[in-house]
Design an enzyme around this catalytic site. Structure first.
Site, PDB file in Angstrom:
ATOM      1  N   ASP A  56       0.856  -1.190   0.000  1.00  0.00           N
ATOM      2  CA  ASP A  56       0.000   0.000   0.000  1.00  0.00           C
ATOM      3  C   ASP A  56       0.893   1.240   0.000  1.00  0.00           C
ATOM      4  OD1 ASP A  56      -3.213   0.561   1.033  1.00  0.00           O
ATOM      5  OD2 ASP A  56      -1.774   2.224   1.077  1.00  0.00           O
TER       6      ASP A  56
ATOM      7  N   ASN B 261     -12.781  -3.094   2.927  1.00  0.00           N
ATOM      8  CA  ASN B 261     -13.733  -1.995   3.005  1.00  0.00           C
ATOM      9  C   ASN B 261     -14.702  -2.163   1.841  1.00  0.00           C
ATOM     10  OD1 ASN B 261     -12.334  -0.864   5.192  1.00  0.00           O
ATOM     11  ND2 ASN B 261     -10.923   0.181   3.834  1.00  0.00           N
TER      12      ASN B 261
ATOM     13  N   HIS C 278      -6.866  -5.682   2.500  1.00  0.00           N
ATOM     14  CA  HIS C 278      -5.723  -5.077   3.180  1.00  0.00           C
ATOM     15  C   HIS C 278      -5.155  -6.150   4.105  1.00  0.00           C
ATOM     16  CE1 HIS C 278      -6.798  -0.722   2.396  1.00  0.00           C
ATOM     17  NE2 HIS C 278      -7.996  -1.264   2.232  1.00  0.00           N
TER      18      HIS C 278
ATOM     19  N   HIS D   4     -10.189  -5.366  -2.960  1.00  0.00           N
ATOM     20  CA  HIS D   4      -8.841  -5.526  -2.397  1.00  0.00           C
ATOM     21  C   HIS D   4      -8.934  -5.885  -0.933  1.00  0.00           C
ATOM     22  CE1 HIS D   4      -9.983  -1.265  -2.191  1.00  0.00           C
ATOM     23  NE2 HIS D   4      -9.280  -1.175  -1.072  1.00  0.00           N
TER      24      HIS D   4
ATOM     25  N   HIS E 273     -11.118  -7.233 -13.003  1.00  0.00           N
ATOM     26  CA  HIS E 273     -11.839  -6.210 -12.230  1.00  0.00           C
ATOM     27  C   HIS E 273     -13.122  -6.746 -11.596  1.00  0.00           C
ATOM     28  CE1 HIS E 273     -12.892  -2.065 -11.129  1.00  0.00           C
ATOM     29  NE2 HIS E 273     -14.139  -2.452 -11.344  1.00  0.00           N
TER      30      HIS E 273
END
Ligand code: AMP
Length: 119
Positions: free
Chosen positions: A28, A82, A97, A95, A44
């Site tokens: 990140d 998120n 994290h 994504h 995607h």
């Protein structure tokens, strides 16, 4: 094309950790922990809510391999996704994290005034 699709296409540089045909892990740009990796499907997908279960079935072992490569499997780590506006999703490409490298705190995450409505 979204920013993570541009990373996949090589149009934007990224500090890559690991990749295979379907998934990519990279650091990140604005880390929130000593180790902060983003793990994405190359194809995607907008968010977790629209992720097909078959994709998650393949993504799970990839995420586990990333943890092993960084030796976070030994010390522990946190995965965060998120999703959508209230989830604080800024990049509309699925994504995970992966946060680690230190003992992480568990802060209260809601805006206090908002949270009071539900208490
Ligand atoms: P989220 O708020 O869950 O959508 O997280 C988006 C994340 O992408 C943030 O943690 C950003 O720091 C990170 N990010 C945005 N652009 C880049 C980039 N070009 N390279 C690496 N990370 C990025």
């Amino acid at each position: 094309m979204c920013i993570f699709c541009k990373i996949v296409a090589g149009e934007i540089p990224a500090n890559k950790v690991m990749e295979n045909e379907e998934f990519l892990a990279f650091h990140d740009i604005n880390p929130k922990a000593p180790i902060h990796i983003l793990i994405i499907p190359k194809h995607h997908v907008e968010n977790f809510q629209s992720t097909p279960p078959e994709l998650m079935a393949k993504m799970t072992p990839f995420i586990q391999e990333v943890a092993k490569k960084l030796e976070l499997d030994k010390t522990g780590y946190r995965l965060i996704v998120n999703n959508g506006e209230d989830g604080g999703q800024e990049v509309m490409h699925l994504h995970f994290h992966m946060l680690g490298g230190a003992k992480l705190s568990w802060p209260y995450l809601a805006i206090e005034e908002e949270a009071k409505k539900y208490m």
